[in-house]
Design a protein around this motif. Structure first.
Motif, PDB file in Angstrom:
ATOM      1  N   ARG A 122      90.365  16.348 -16.426  1.00 34.49           N
ATOM      2  CA  ARG A 122      89.403  15.637 -17.702  1.00 34.49           C
ATOM      3  C   ARG A 122      90.842  15.524 -18.805  1.00 34.49           C
ATOM      4  O   ARG A 122      92.018  15.830 -18.286  1.00 34.49           O
ATOM      5  CB  ARG A 122      88.920  17.354 -17.822  1.00 34.49           C
ATOM      6  N   VAL A 123      90.469  15.173 -19.466  1.00 34.89           N
ATOM      7  CA  VAL A 123      90.998  14.621 -20.776  1.00 34.89           C
ATOM      8  C   VAL A 123      90.203  15.315 -22.515  1.00 34.89           C
ATOM      9  O   VAL A 123      89.420  15.689 -22.427  1.00 34.89           O
ATOM     10  CB  VAL A 123      90.663  13.043 -21.634  1.00 34.89           C
ATOM     11  N   ILE A 124      91.428  16.386 -22.534  1.00 36.45           N
ATOM     12  CA  ILE A 124      91.682  17.351 -23.852  1.00 36.45           C
ATOM     13  C   ILE A 124      92.081  16.543 -24.837  1.00 36.45           C
ATOM     14  O   ILE A 124      93.222  15.946 -24.751  1.00 36.45           O
ATOM     15  CB  ILE A 124      92.247  18.279 -23.313  1.00 36.45           C
ATOM     16  N   THR A 125      91.333  16.464 -26.377  1.00 31.77           N
ATOM     17  CA  THR A 125      91.719  16.145 -27.332  1.00 31.77           C
ATOM     18  C   THR A 125      92.861  17.163 -28.075  1.00 31.77           C
ATOM     19  O   THR A 125      92.477  18.110 -28.429  1.00 31.77           O
ATOM     20  CB  THR A 125      91.356  15.307 -27.977  1.00 31.77           C
ATOM     21  N   ALA A 126      94.113  16.656 -28.407  1.00 27.91           N
ATOM     22  CA  ALA A 126      94.526  17.998 -29.282  1.00 27.91           C
ATOM     23  C   ALA A 126      93.982  18.922 -30.593  1.00 27.91           C
ATOM     24  O   ALA A 126      93.441  17.408 -31.327  1.00 27.91           O
ATOM     25  CB  ALA A 126      96.345  17.913 -29.477  1.00 27.91           C
ATOM     26  N   HIS A 127      94.190  19.536 -30.614  1.00 30.04           N
ATOM     27  CA  HIS A 127      94.071  20.283 -32.238  1.00 30.04           C
ATOM     28  C   HIS A 127      94.983  20.492 -33.160  1.00 30.04           C
ATOM     29  O   HIS A 127      96.265  20.545 -32.523  1.00 30.04           O
ATOM     30  CB  HIS A 127      93.082  21.548 -32.041  1.00 30.04           C
ATOM     31  N   ARG A 128      94.961  20.442 -34.702  1.00 38.08           N
ATOM     32  CA  ARG A 128      95.881  21.045 -35.273  1.00 38.08           C
ATOM     33  C   ARG A 128      95.791  22.092 -35.607  1.00 38.08           C
ATOM     34  O   ARG A 128      94.717  22.314 -35.827  1.00 38.08           O
ATOM     35  CB  ARG A 128      96.041  19.106 -36.592  1.00 38.08           C
ATOM     36  N   GLN A 129      97.053  22.953 -35.964  1.00 36.59           N
ATOM     37  CA  GLN A 129      96.989  24.348 -36.156  1.00 36.59           C
ATOM     38  C   GLN A 129      98.678  23.933 -36.810  1.00 36.59           C
ATOM     39  O   GLN A 129      99.688  22.974 -36.696  1.00 36.59           O
ATOM     40  CB  GLN A 129      97.402  25.085 -35.242  1.00 36.59           C
ATOM     41  N   ARG A 130      98.687  25.132 -37.640  1.00 41.24           N
ATOM     42  CA  ARG A 130      99.924  25.391 -38.312  1.00 41.24           C
ATOM     43  C   ARG A 130     101.007  26.057 -37.751  1.00 41.24           C
ATOM     44  O   ARG A 130     100.318  27.603 -37.080  1.00 41.24           O
ATOM     45  CB  ARG A 130     100.396  26.095 -39.531  1.00 41.24           C
ATOM     46  N   GLU A 131     102.339  26.497 -37.424  1.00 41.81           N
ATOM     47  CA  GLU A 131     102.653  27.039 -36.641  1.00 41.81           C
ATOM     48  C   GLU A 131     104.494  27.643 -37.022  1.00 41.81           C
ATOM     49  O   GLU A 131     104.633  27.137 -38.640  1.00 41.81           O
ATOM     50  CB  GLU A 131     103.102  27.068 -34.763  1.00 41.81           C
ATOM     51  N   GLY A 132     104.919  28.355 -37.328  1.00 44.49           N
ATOM     52  CA  GLY A 132     106.361  28.268 -37.054  1.00 44.49           C
ATOM     53  C   GLY A 132     106.158  29.142 -38.536  1.00 44.49           C
ATOM     54  O   GLY A 132     105.742  30.122 -39.486  1.00 44.49           O
ATOM     55  N   GLY A 133     107.238  28.380 -39.678  1.00 44.39           N
ATOM     56  CA  GLY A 133     107.161  28.875 -40.817  1.00 44.39           C
ATOM     57  C   GLY A 133     106.409  27.768 -41.738  1.00 44.39           C
ATOM     58  O   GLY A 133     106.222  27.539 -42.647  1.00 44.39           O
ATOM     59  N   GLY A 134     105.420  27.917 -40.496  1.00 40.99           N
ATOM     60  CA  GLY A 134     104.395  26.131 -41.820  1.00 40.99           C
ATOM     61  C   GLY A 134     104.492  25.009 -41.453  1.00 40.99           C
ATOM     62  O   GLY A 134     103.569  24.292 -41.892  1.00 40.99           O
ATOM     63  N   PHE A 135     105.026  24.538 -40.507  1.00 46.21           N
ATOM     64  CA  PHE A 135     104.717  23.565 -39.674  1.00 46.21           C
ATOM     65  C   PHE A 135     103.444  22.637 -39.313  1.00 46.21           C
ATOM     66  O   PHE A 135     103.406  23.713 -38.370  1.00 46.21           O
ATOM     67  CB  PHE A 135     106.074  22.510 -38.971  1.00 46.21           C
ATOM     68  N   MET A 136     103.092  21.771 -38.771  1.00 44.85           N
ATOM     69  CA  MET A 136     101.764  20.763 -38.901  1.00 44.85           C
ATOM     70  C   MET A 136     102.276  20.789 -36.360  1.00 44.85           C
ATOM     71  O   MET A 136     102.925  19.992 -37.151  1.00 44.85           O
ATOM     72  CB  MET A 136     100.867  20.344 -39.036  1.00 44.85           C
ATOM     73  N   VAL A 137     101.367  21.526 -35.783  1.00 44.49           N
ATOM     74  CA  VAL A 137     101.716  20.433 -34.235  1.00 44.49           C
ATOM     75  C   VAL A 137     100.044  20.378 -34.305  1.00 44.49           C
ATOM     76  O   VAL A 137      99.079  20.211 -34.421  1.00 44.49           O
ATOM     77  CB  VAL A 137     101.634  22.143 -33.797  1.00 44.49           C
ATOM     78  N   ARG A 138     100.357  19.151 -33.200  1.00 47.10           N
ATOM     79  CA  ARG A 138      99.083  18.865 -32.213  1.00 47.10           C
ATOM     80  C   ARG A 138      99.598  20.252 -30.887  1.00 47.10           C
ATOM     81  O   ARG A 138      99.985  19.489 -30.574  1.00 47.10           O
ATOM     82  CB  ARG A 138      98.763  17.659 -31.941  1.00 47.10           C
ATOM     83  N   ARG A 139      97.927  20.634 -29.962  1.00 49.21           N
ATOM     84  CA  ARG A 139      98.362  21.682 -29.392  1.00 49.21           C
ATOM     85  C   ARG A 139      96.986  20.817 -28.591  1.00 49.21           C
ATOM     86  O   ARG A 139      96.261  21.646 -28.788  1.00 49.21           O
ATOM     87  CB  ARG A 139      98.786  23.254 -30.040  1.00 49.21           C
ATOM     88  N   PRO A 140      97.730  20.072 -27.579  1.00 50.15           N
ATOM     89  CA  PRO A 140      96.565  20.655 -26.581  1.00 50.15           C
ATOM     90  C   PRO A 140      96.121  21.502 -25.683  1.00 50.15           C
ATOM     91  O   PRO A 140      95.698  21.574 -24.804  1.00 50.15           O
ATOM     92  CB  PRO A 140      96.736  18.820 -25.723  1.00 50.15           C
ATOM     93  N   LEU A 141      97.263  22.147 -25.418  1.00 52.37           N
ATOM     94  CA  LEU A 141      97.273  23.537 -24.527  1.00 52.37           C
ATOM     95  C   LEU A 141      97.970  24.556 -25.304  1.00 52.37           C
ATOM     96  O   LEU A 141      99.326  24.429 -25.242  1.00 52.37           O
ATOM     97  CB  LEU A 141      97.938  22.715 -23.023  1.00 52.37           C
ATOM     98  N   PRO A 142      97.737  25.573 -25.105  1.00 51.90           N
ATOM     99  CA  PRO A 142      96.132  26.407 -25.104  1.00 51.90           C
ATOM    100  C   PRO A 142      95.266  25.375 -25.813  1.00 51.90           C
ATOM    101  O   PRO A 142      95.046  25.068 -26.512  1.00 51.90           O
ATOM    102  CB  PRO A 142      95.265  27.553 -24.577  1.00 51.90           C
ATOM    103  N   SER A 143      93.330  24.945 -25.126  1.00 58.92           N
ATOM    104  CA  SER A 143      92.235  24.695 -25.816  1.00 58.92           C
ATOM    105  C   SER A 143      91.352  25.370 -25.639  1.00 58.92           C
ATOM    106  O   SER A 143      91.331  25.968 -24.815  1.00 58.92           O
ATOM    107  CB  SER A 143      92.328  23.344 -25.341  1.00 58.92           C
ATOM    108  N   GLY A 144      90.095  24.926 -26.109  1.00 65.09           N
ATOM    109  CA  GLY A 144      89.081  25.565 -25.857  1.00 65.09           C
ATOM    110  C   GLY A 144      88.358  25.987 -24.660  1.00 65.09           C
ATOM    111  O   GLY A 144      87.767  26.878 -24.312  1.00 65.09           O
TER     112      GLY A 144
END
Length: 320
Positions: free
Chosen positions: A11-33
């Motif tokens: 499978r190929v998973i596209t990372a989603h974006r979300q804020r983490e830590g003190g407010g920095f944006m990350v691209r996160r492919p794992l974990p995903s839906g």
């Protein structure tokens, strides 16, 4: 008769974006839906790349962990680490920090003073690696590895270079000690390379660069911010740069992280910064943290103040 092409990418998973830590944006492919974890890997965060103006950089002020390892790899900019066991490190480009949370630790990951004051680019990754039940309550450990101590492999045709953070590539072996047998590689190629991964390990390939790469014997296309999950089936994994350079000089350099590990095969119970084997162990982790058993780090208020000020500055600039 032509040999049958083995399909390795499941499978190929596209990372989603979300804020983490003190407010920095990350691209996160794992974990995903569609993928909760990839034993023994629990999380992969792509941090940036981002440009900060003076006073805007943020990190992750004091927070706890128990039951796994965090791995931070910096490409640009820098983080400063403090933890409740007295460890301190300044991570600049090329550094890797390998922190075994074990029985419990409080740590902070903040932008360096230079990045906060002067601004600049930041780019890196954080990976969470699970620990087996027998090691979840071991004493925390901190490894801070400068780039000069992380070996590179170069192919004979000079078209592929691989930074060997964990594991080994041909005769090049990593210097980092891991509790769980894993491979963590930064592979860069303008050509083709066939990578051997030990039998019993499955793999993931994350494309963190704009250039597309072909992965697996079937040449699955993996684009920027996509994670390919592979069943190696005991065969080498093929990598091939896919895009022509604009000047006609050859292929654009493709850059990916390669992660592979021996599955632990145990039940996982997770809640926020705690990863254990049972719900009772999770509840005990929260009790222990609240009672102060994880320790503390001096300067917590100052780190939160800097984080709040940086977020306020970004909001004023219309960046949030």
């Amino acid at each position: 008769m032509a040999s049958k092409i083995l399909k390795q990418v499941s499978r190929v998973i596209t990372a989603h974006r979300q804020r983490e830590g003190g407010g920095f944006m990350v691209r996160r492919p794992l974990p995903s839906g569609s993928l909760d974890h990839a034993d023994p890997f629990l999380m992969l965060d792509h941090l940036g790349p981002v440009h900060y103006e003076p006073g805007e950089a943020v990190g992750a002020p004091d927070h706890p962990h128990r039951g796994f390892e965090t791995v931070t790899y910096i490409l640009e900019g820098g983080f400063e680490h403090h933890d409740s066991h007295g460890n301190h490190g300044v991570l600049s480009p090329g550094y890797v920090q390998w922190m075994t949370a074990g029985s419990g630790v409080i740590h902070s990951e903040m932008p360096t003073e230079e990045l906060l004051k002067k601004g600049g680019n930041f780019h890196g990754f954080q990976i969470w690696v699970n620990l087996p039940a027998k090691d979840k309550m071991i004493r925390p450990r901190y490894q801070d590895v400068p780039p000069e101590n992380i070996p590179w492999f170069e192919s004979t045709d000079k078209q592929t270079k691989i930074k060997v953070i964990a594991g080994e590539v041909e005769d090049v072996k990593a210097n980092i000690d891991t509790h769980t047998p894993i491979y963590f590689l930064d592979l860069r190629t303008t050509g083709k390379y066939s990578l051997n991964i030990p039998e019993g390990m499955d793999a993931m390939v994350y494309n963190y660069h704009p250039a597309t790469i072909l992965v697996g014997q079937e040449k699955t296309k993996v684009e920027e911010s996509q994670l390919a999950v592979l069943k190696t089936q005991g065969q080498p994994v093929e990598f091939e740069a896919a895009e022509e350079a604009a000047d006609g000089s050859g292929k654009k350099e493709a850059r990916v992280l390669v992660l592979a590990g021996t599955p632990i095969g145990e039940k996982i119970a997770r809640y926020g910064p705690f990863v254990m084997n049972t719900e009772d162990e999770l509840r005990q982790a929260m009790v222990d943290m609240r009672s102060g058993k994880f320790g503390e780090i001096s300067g917590s208020f100052e780190r939160m103040r800097k984080t709040d000020e940086a977020n306020a500055r970004r909001r004023q600039a219309g960046k949030d």
